[in-house]
Design a protein around this motif. Structure first.
Motif, short mmCIF file in Angstrom:
data_model
loop_
_atom_site.label_atom_id
_atom_site.label_comp_id
_atom_site.label_asym_id
_atom_site.label_seq_id
_atom_site.Cartn_x
_atom_site.Cartn_y
_atom_site.Cartn_z
N UNK A 258 21.72 -20.06 -52.14
CA UNK A 258 21.13 -18.90 -51.31
C UNK A 258 20.17 -18.65 -50.09
N UNK A 259 19.90 -18.98 -49.47
CA UNK A 259 18.54 -18.99 -48.52
C UNK A 259 19.49 -19.58 -47.28
N UNK A 260 20.74 -20.31 -46.91
CA UNK A 260 21.67 -20.27 -45.37
C UNK A 260 22.18 -19.64 -45.57
N UNK A 261 22.97 -19.10 -46.55
CA UNK A 261 24.01 -17.51 -46.67
C UNK A 261 23.65 -16.63 -46.22
N UNK A 262 22.25 -16.19 -46.83
CA UNK A 262 21.29 -15.02 -46.62
C UNK A 262 21.24 -14.97 -44.68
N UNK A 263 19.96 -16.35 -44.38
CA UNK A 263 20.22 -16.05 -43.64
C UNK A 263 21.16 -16.33 -42.17
N UNK A 264 22.49 -16.37 -42.42
CA UNK A 264 23.38 -16.18 -41.81
C UNK A 264 23.82 -14.86 -41.62
N UNK A 348 12.89 -11.60 -49.60
CA UNK A 348 12.15 -11.16 -49.01
C UNK A 348 11.24 -12.14 -48.83
N UNK A 349 11.70 -13.53 -48.45
CA UNK A 349 12.00 -14.29 -48.16
C UNK A 349 12.76 -14.03 -46.00
N UNK A 350 13.47 -14.03 -46.74
CA UNK A 350 13.68 -13.32 -45.33
C UNK A 350 14.14 -12.28 -44.57
N UNK A 351 13.18 -10.87 -45.46
CA UNK A 351 13.14 -10.23 -44.82
C UNK A 351 11.93 -9.99 -43.52
N UNK A 352 11.15 -11.42 -43.96
CA UNK A 352 9.37 -11.79 -43.40
C UNK A 352 10.46 -12.23 -42.29
N UNK A 353 11.40 -12.95 -42.33
CA UNK A 353 11.07 -14.11 -41.41
C UNK A 353 11.79 -13.00 -40.54
N UNK A 354 13.42 -12.31 -40.87
CA UNK A 354 13.51 -11.33 -39.53
C UNK A 354 12.85 -10.70 -39.30
N UNK A 363 12.17 -22.63 -47.11
CA UNK A 363 13.15 -22.94 -47.01
C UNK A 363 14.31 -23.85 -45.87
N UNK A 364 14.99 -24.48 -46.83
CA UNK A 364 15.50 -25.90 -45.87
C UNK A 364 16.91 -25.97 -45.90
N UNK A 365 16.64 -26.15 -44.34
CA UNK A 365 18.15 -26.01 -43.66
C UNK A 365 19.60 -26.62 -45.05
N UNK A 366 19.08 -27.80 -45.68
CA UNK A 366 19.70 -28.68 -46.37
C UNK A 366 19.95 -27.85 -47.91
N UNK A 367 19.51 -26.41 -48.60
CA UNK A 367 19.67 -25.73 -49.77
C UNK A 367 20.92 -25.44 -49.49
N UNK A 368 21.74 -25.09 -50.58
CA UNK A 368 23.19 -25.05 -50.29
C UNK A 368 22.72 -22.98 -50.81
N UNK A 369 24.26 -22.79 -49.70
CA UNK A 369 24.47 -21.51 -49.82
C UNK A 369 25.01 -20.87 -51.73
N UNK A 370 24.99 -19.39 -51.57
CA UNK A 370 24.48 -19.18 -52.96
C UNK A 370 26.33 -19.14 -53.36
N UNK A 371 26.84 -19.65 -54.22
CA UNK A 371 28.13 -19.80 -55.20
C UNK A 371 28.05 -18.72 -56.79
N UNK A 372 26.76 -19.13 -57.42
CA UNK A 372 26.65 -18.49 -58.15
C UNK A 372 25.96 -18.36 -58.21
#
Length: 672
Positions: A258-264, A348-354, A363-372
């Protein structure tokens, strides 16, 4: 944080006058019994923010605000016409404690808070500005005056054009902490700056109201604080400027999905997601309180207050939100506690990032996005000291960049955005050319087919079926008809009792001139009557000439509209249709005509976006059908007196839109 204590004087439920109420509505300023609180919760947080006076967490200022409003008679604001003999009660009476929840108490509470049926709405002068009145009210301790202004439409974030500030700035300057609690419960933004770039916190500190300034800081971080406490049972200490705490998760369960999708996500969409998660947390915590109360009742420790609560399995629909967002909000209830905790951790992680520009570990760039939904296990034993230590380690690993590097990155970003804009323009031009080529191909195929038919019609039959009104006007070649299942709501609409193949097809709404195959649609259904059994939708089912929206008003522009503008206009059509459908369900026939006019106006706003002279024939044909269906809906609703007629009109209109879905597809093609 503290819990609300029971006042010394005798209090009653604001809706049914039951004694010893144990619930409160924060934004309405009233106390409630178990039955009425259950109904309030079913209305949704956008109507009533329900909290238990003993088992929910309260800030002392918030609890003082609610009890003061209840003691000074805030309930009279919501029941003004019931208490004023000159206005009459309009057939409504206040329920008693012994009345059943459904439908007596439920109907009364909906009329009182959702429809605001009993609120005093006296006509105001043209120069009367509710926002300016609210500015004057919040500098005093008159909570009831501010609540009355908010109940009739005053905006909590009203920006005074002359003073250059909001009501929160005025209340902060005057040290009115209870007014601030009331404004925030109605959506006031505690981080909104004034003309001098000062937030309400800055104004309060300048005036020496230190405690109030600290409370304003807590209100700014109320959302992440609520998420943190739900996931890790800890709260940040804002006085030490430790505004964020991310609960620690077990092992490798940290931020795998989910990290990549949240960041997008854009900031606006991400903020909506965070608010939806906040509302889901409130629903889960409140439902947990209800379960504890039921258990106490079953064990015999809570005999005085009976529990008749219907569990809310998901968040209530908010009419101000889009259908897509409402559907996503309800899907949050499908997350298990572990999955929901992982989602909170990611947010919460993405709130701090923003907000702070920090990169949280995991948070790693190779983490998959949320599908489930994610899979993880929260660490309920994590301590605040361990989390602070984790943040200190992260801060030590942070690297700063120079101003020149930042400016260079901004220039690169601007260049990329310019390239994206040029590519979008090229895409629109290519799409227009493709549409023209498809039109030419269709004309050539039609000419070739007609020439072949004139030469060989006496030898053989055509290989492909002839075009029928079931075919999309954008289909480049005829195709066999698709067999569809019958509607689960009305399986008998348009169904023939013969054994032909058309018996298994869902008939489509016919709008436009009849074609050579229209006789297949109007076959006798075996009853001896070719007309519909319901006369309300005959005009929709009978072929009629198309109406041209550009006949009396041609557009001068020649550019195709952008896709985002079409999408915004389409949302207005959807919202107006939903409003009309809700009115039909409530049998409010006096408002049919005005809301049908709103649908007609929204449709015309979409049609007027397209150039009348340079539009393609295919798109013009579908726009005519869209316009014709809207005109028929408008005409049919003008003299309607039966709510069932509006249901049928809307059903036929929506049936046509769903079957001509390629209209939306065409809009996307020409607009992108």
């Amino acid at each position: 944080m503290s819990k609300v204590g029971r006042p010394s004087v005798e209090v009653y439920c604001a809706d049914c006058s039951a004694t010893d109420p144990l619930w409160a509505s924060v934004n309405r300023g009233v106390l409630l019994c178990n039955d009425c609180a259950s109904i309030h919760q079913s209305l949704g947080r956008h109507v009533s923010q329900v909290k238990h006076t003993k088992k929910s967490f309260w800030h002392p200022c918030q609890s003082q605000m609610v009890h003061q409003l209840a003691q000074i008679g805030a309930n009279s604001i919501w029941e003004h016409s019931l208490l004023d003999p000159s206005q009459g009660k309009g057939g409504k009476r206040k329920p008693s404690p012994t009345d059943p929840m459904h439908p007596i108490k439920q109907d009364f509470i909906r009329s009182k808070y959702e429809n605001l049926q009993f609120v005093n709405r006296c006509p105001r002068r043209e120069d009367d500005d509710l926002g300016k009145q609210l500015h004057s009210s919040v500098r005093t301790a008159n909570l009831d005056t501010s609540l009355r202004l908010l109940s009739i439409g005053a905006h909590a974030n009203y920006f005074h054009p002359e003073k250059g500030n909001t009501p929160l700035h005025v209340a902060a300057k005057s040290g009115q902490n209870l007014q601030i609690e009331l404004l925030v419960s109605y959506g006031a933004d505690p981080a909104l700056p004034d003309n001098n770039k000062q937030t309400p916190e800055d104004v309060a500190r300048t005036e020496g109201h230190t405690d109030l300034a600290d409370r304003l800081v807590e209100l700014q971080y109320e959302l992440p604080d609520r998420l943190t406490f739900f996931a890790g049972k800890i709260r940040p200490d804002h006085k030490t400027r430790s505004h964020y705490i991310v609960p620690k998760l077990h092992g490798n369960s940290i931020a795998k999905d989910g990290k990549i999708k949240l960041q997008a996500l854009s900031n606006e969409i991400f903020e909506e997601l965070a608010v939806d998660v906040y509302d889901e947390i409130d629903r889960r915590e409140t439902e947990m309180i209800w379960q504890n109360l039921k258990q106490q009742t079953n064990n015999g420790t809570n005999k005085k207050n009976s529990i008749d609560h219907t569990t809310n399995p998901f968040l209530t629909l908010n009419p101000d939100y889009s259908p897509t967002r409402n559907q996503g909000r309800q899907k949050l209830a499908r997350f298990s506690n572990h999955e929901f905790t992982i989602l909170i951790h990611d947010i919460l992680c993405d709130i701090i990032r923003r907000q702070c520009g920090r990169i949280i570990n995991g948070i790693q760039q190779e983490d998959p996005i949320y599908d489930v939904p994610p899979d993880g296990q929260p660490d309920s034993d994590v301590s605040a000291a361990e989390v602070r230590k984790h943040h200190e380690e992260v801060e030590e690993e942070m690297t700063a960049i120079s101003v020149s590097e930042l400016c260079s990155l901004q220039d690169d970003l601007n260049n990329k955005e310019l390239q994206i804009f040029k590519l979008q323009e090229d895409n629109r031009n290519l799409t227009t050319k493709v549409t023209m080529f498809l039109k030419e191909i269709k004309e050539l195929k039609r000419t070739l087919k007609s020439s072949n038919g004139s030469s060989h019609h006496h030898h053989t039959t055509p290989t492909h079926p002839s075009p029928s009104p079931y075919h999309s006007p954008f289909t480049s070649a005829p195709s066999t008809q698709i067999h569809r299942r019958r509607s689960v709501h009305n399986p008998g609409i348009g169904q023939n009792k013969s054994s032909e193949s058309i018996e298994h097809q869902r008939p489509q709404t016919i709008i436009g001139a009849p074609s050579e195959t229209n006789h297949n649609i109007n076959k006798d259904d075996g009853s001896g009557d070719t007309q519909s059994n319901n006369g309300n939708n005959n005009n929709f089912r009978t072929p009629s000439p198309l109406l041209d929206p550009f006949a009396s008003n041609e557009n001068d522009h020649e550019q195709m509209p952008p896709y985002m503008e079409i999408e915004d206009k389409s949302r207005a059509v959807t919202k107006n249709i939903s409003t009309l459908l809700a009115l039909a369900q409530k049998a409010q026939t006096d408002a049919y005509r005005s809301h049908t006019e709103n649908i007609y106006t929204s449709v015309m706003d979409i049609i007027n976006l397209f150039p009348s002279k340079s539009i393609s024939e295919e798109l013009l044909e579908v726009i005519k059908k869209f316009y014709t269906a809207t005109c028929k809906l408008k005409k049919k609703s003008e003299d309607v007196t039966n709510p069932k007629t509006v249901f049928i009109c809307l059903f036929i209109f929506l049936l046509w839109v769903s079957e001509h879905w390629d209209f939306c597809l065409c809009l996307r093609l020409v607009a992108k």
